[in-house]
Motif scaffolding. Structure first.
Motif, short mmCIF file in Angstrom:
data_model
loop_
_atom_site.label_atom_id
_atom_site.label_comp_id
_atom_site.label_asym_id
_atom_site.label_seq_id
_atom_site.Cartn_x
_atom_site.Cartn_y
_atom_site.Cartn_z
N LYS A 142 -26.75 -9.87 11.03
CA LYS A 142 -27.41 -10.31 12.26
C LYS A 142 -27.36 -9.24 13.34
O LYS A 142 -28.33 -9.01 14.07
N ILE A 143 -26.21 -8.56 13.45
CA ILE A 143 -26.08 -7.49 14.44
C ILE A 143 -27.02 -6.34 14.13
O ILE A 143 -27.65 -5.77 15.04
N LEU A 144 -27.14 -5.98 12.86
CA LEU A 144 -28.07 -4.92 12.48
C LEU A 144 -29.51 -5.31 12.82
O LEU A 144 -30.30 -4.48 13.28
N LEU A 145 -29.85 -6.59 12.61
CA LEU A 145 -31.19 -7.08 12.97
C LEU A 145 -31.40 -7.03 14.48
O LEU A 145 -32.48 -6.64 14.95
N ASN A 146 -30.36 -7.40 15.25
CA ASN A 146 -30.46 -7.33 16.71
C ASN A 146 -30.67 -5.88 17.19
O ASN A 146 -31.52 -5.62 18.05
N ILE A 147 -29.90 -4.96 16.61
CA ILE A 147 -30.03 -3.55 17.00
C ILE A 147 -31.41 -3.01 16.65
O ILE A 147 -32.04 -2.29 17.43
N LEU A 148 -31.90 -3.37 15.45
CA LEU A 148 -33.22 -2.92 15.03
C LEU A 148 -34.30 -3.44 15.97
O LEU A 148 -35.21 -2.70 16.38
N THR A 149 -34.20 -4.71 16.36
CA THR A 149 -35.19 -5.31 17.25
C THR A 149 -35.14 -4.68 18.64
O THR A 149 -36.18 -4.36 19.23
N LEU A 150 -33.94 -4.49 19.17
CA LEU A 150 -33.80 -3.87 20.49
C LEU A 150 -34.28 -2.42 20.47
O LEU A 150 -34.81 -1.92 21.46
N GLY A 151 -34.11 -1.75 19.34
CA GLY A 151 -34.57 -0.37 19.24
C GLY A 151 -36.08 -0.25 19.11
O GLY A 151 -36.66 0.75 19.52
N MET A 152 -36.74 -1.28 18.55
CA MET A 152 -38.18 -1.23 18.35
C MET A 152 -38.96 -1.64 19.58
O MET A 152 -40.16 -1.38 19.67
N ARG A 153 -38.32 -2.28 20.55
CA ARG A 153 -39.06 -2.80 21.70
C ARG A 153 -39.53 -1.66 22.60
O ARG A 153 -38.96 -0.58 22.60
N ALA B 92 -26.70 -9.99 21.96
CA ALA B 92 -26.28 -8.93 21.03
C ALA B 92 -24.83 -8.52 21.28
O ALA B 92 -24.07 -8.26 20.33
N PHE B 93 -24.42 -8.51 22.54
CA PHE B 93 -23.04 -8.14 22.88
C PHE B 93 -22.05 -9.21 22.40
O PHE B 93 -20.98 -8.87 21.86
N ILE B 94 -22.39 -10.49 22.55
CA ILE B 94 -21.50 -11.57 22.09
C ILE B 94 -21.39 -11.55 20.57
O ILE B 94 -20.30 -11.78 20.01
N ASP B 95 -22.49 -11.31 19.88
CA ASP B 95 -22.43 -11.19 18.42
C ASP B 95 -21.50 -10.06 18.01
O ASP B 95 -20.74 -10.17 17.03
N GLU C 201 -29.36 -18.90 13.86
CA GLU C 201 -30.69 -19.20 14.39
C GLU C 201 -30.94 -18.56 15.75
O GLU C 201 -32.05 -18.14 16.05
N MET C 202 -29.91 -18.51 16.58
CA MET C 202 -30.05 -17.84 17.88
C MET C 202 -29.87 -16.34 17.70
O MET C 202 -28.76 -15.86 17.52
N ASN C 203 -30.99 -15.61 17.70
CA ASN C 203 -30.94 -14.18 17.49
C ASN C 203 -31.98 -13.50 18.39
O ASN C 203 -32.82 -14.17 19.01
N VAL C 204 -31.92 -12.19 18.45
CA VAL C 204 -32.79 -11.44 19.35
C VAL C 204 -34.27 -11.54 18.96
O VAL C 204 -35.12 -11.73 19.84
N PRO C 205 -34.66 -11.43 17.66
CA PRO C 205 -36.09 -11.61 17.34
C PRO C 205 -36.63 -12.97 17.74
O PRO C 205 -37.76 -13.07 18.22
N TRP C 206 -35.83 -14.02 17.58
CA TRP C 206 -36.26 -15.36 17.99
C TRP C 206 -36.50 -15.41 19.49
O TRP C 206 -37.48 -16.00 19.97
N LEU C 207 -35.63 -14.80 20.28
CA LEU C 207 -35.77 -14.81 21.73
C LEU C 207 -37.01 -14.05 22.17
O LEU C 207 -37.72 -14.47 23.09
#
Length: 338
Positions: free
Chosen positions: A35-46, A63-66, A274-280
């Protein structure tokens, strides 16, 4: 011989019972790491040139709490049994911390959705004129207040306390909370998208048939012909709705299909997944499109102050541009940057 066999069976049973929580804990570690790798990937692509908004700050805080949860799980998995500040931590605290995070994530959907909606409405109407630093501080403390309030509610709720206490009594089980807020929010957005798609079916089909893909200014763009207007104010809600749908689905169609599958199959996804950065960011794009549609008669597409999306460039979707050396096109074209 019988006694020896009985001892072996007993030993094997105890071994399976003690190794089961470790397997669950390792699985939790791998899930949170993915999940953290997915969050980092999403934040990097924005897109980095977007304006400040509440959802951006909340995504970073999530992402920080994860990351904090992963660090705690890693420390407990490594030391297994240790004392810190007169508190004994064991491998069973991995499940306890993850359960608390699951409850917290499960109850945060509605507040985040409501505050982000209010934030975009205020930014669109330009009723608030805060300086850049004041706006950053306001978003920062709002995010902190939301997390503290929801966490205090989770820890103070008697039903949740009894659930965590029961888990402590039967520590070999580790059930996780499934958010009802996430279910209804997903159902609400999917139904609105379905109704909007059915309502403007003909217009969407026409746009999709005319769309073409090319590269312009180092970005992949979708473009299609349309009849030009004398002004840049959107005059037809139905035509505007079809363009919003095409623009939204060109980016978020895979996630929309995933939500449909989850709703139809009634898949129970734990709240900490379910609560993740791509969903947000998916919810963020949905809110921006909704605010645009409700204010379509007020939209001036040359207005730089429009809410900007990290993944969908709404403002560039409907500005007629003349692109030199692209193709010989007689009519104006509408640009959609994905």
């Amino acid at each position: 011989m019988t006694a020896l066999s009985s001892e072996n069976c007993s030993f094997q049973y105890q071994l399976r019972q003690t190794s089961q929580p470790l397997d669950v804990n390792c699985l939790l570690f791998l899930i949170i790491l993915g999940k953290i790798l997915l969050n980092i990937l999403t934040l990097g692509m924005r897109r980095k040139n977007t304006c400040q908004n509440f959802m951006e700050y909340f995504c970073i805080s999530l992402a920080f709490i994860d990351l904090l949860l992963l660090v705690n799980i890693s420390i407990i998995l490594y030391f297994r049994d240790f004392v810190l500040l007169s508190i004994r931590f064991t491998k069973y605290h991995i499940c306890l911390f993850t359960q608390i995070i699951s409850f917290t994530y499960g109850f945060v959907h509605y507040p985040v959705f409501l505050i982000a909606c209010i934030d975009y409405c205020l930014n669109f109407s330009k009723t608030t004129k805060l300086s850049f630093k004041c706006q950053k501080l306001f978003y920062f403390f709002t995010v902190i207040l939301i997390w503290i309030s929801v966490l205090a509610y989770v820890l103070g709720d008697p039903a949740i306390y009894q659930s965590l206490k029961a888990q402590n009594a039967y520590s070999h089980h580790c059930p996780f909370y499934v958010s009802i807020q996430s279910y209804w929010l997903s159902f609400f957005m999917v139904m609105i998208l379905f109704v909007a798609f059915i309502t403007s079916w003909e217009e969407v089909t026409t746009l999709v048939q005319a769309v073409r893909i090319t590269s312009y200014m180092n970005e992949t763009i979708l473009y299609f012909p349309f009849s030009s207007h004398s002004s840049y104010t959107v005059r037809s809600k139905k035509i505007f709705l079809s363009k919003l749908i095409v623009c939204f689905l060109s980016t978020w169609l895979p996630l929309v299909l995933l939500q449909v599958i989850i709703l139809l199959l009634k898949v129970q996804v734990p709240a900490y997944i379910e609560m993740n950065v791509p969903w947000l960011y998916f919810v963020n794009s949905f809110l921006i499109a909704t605010v645009y549609w409700f204010n379509c008669y007020k939209v001036n597409l040359r207005d730089i102050g429009l809410p900007l999306d990290p993944f969908v460039n709404w403002r560039c979707c409907f500005i007629p541009l003349t692109i030199p050396n692209l193709e010989q096109i007689e009519k104006p074209i509408s640009i959609m940057i994905c």
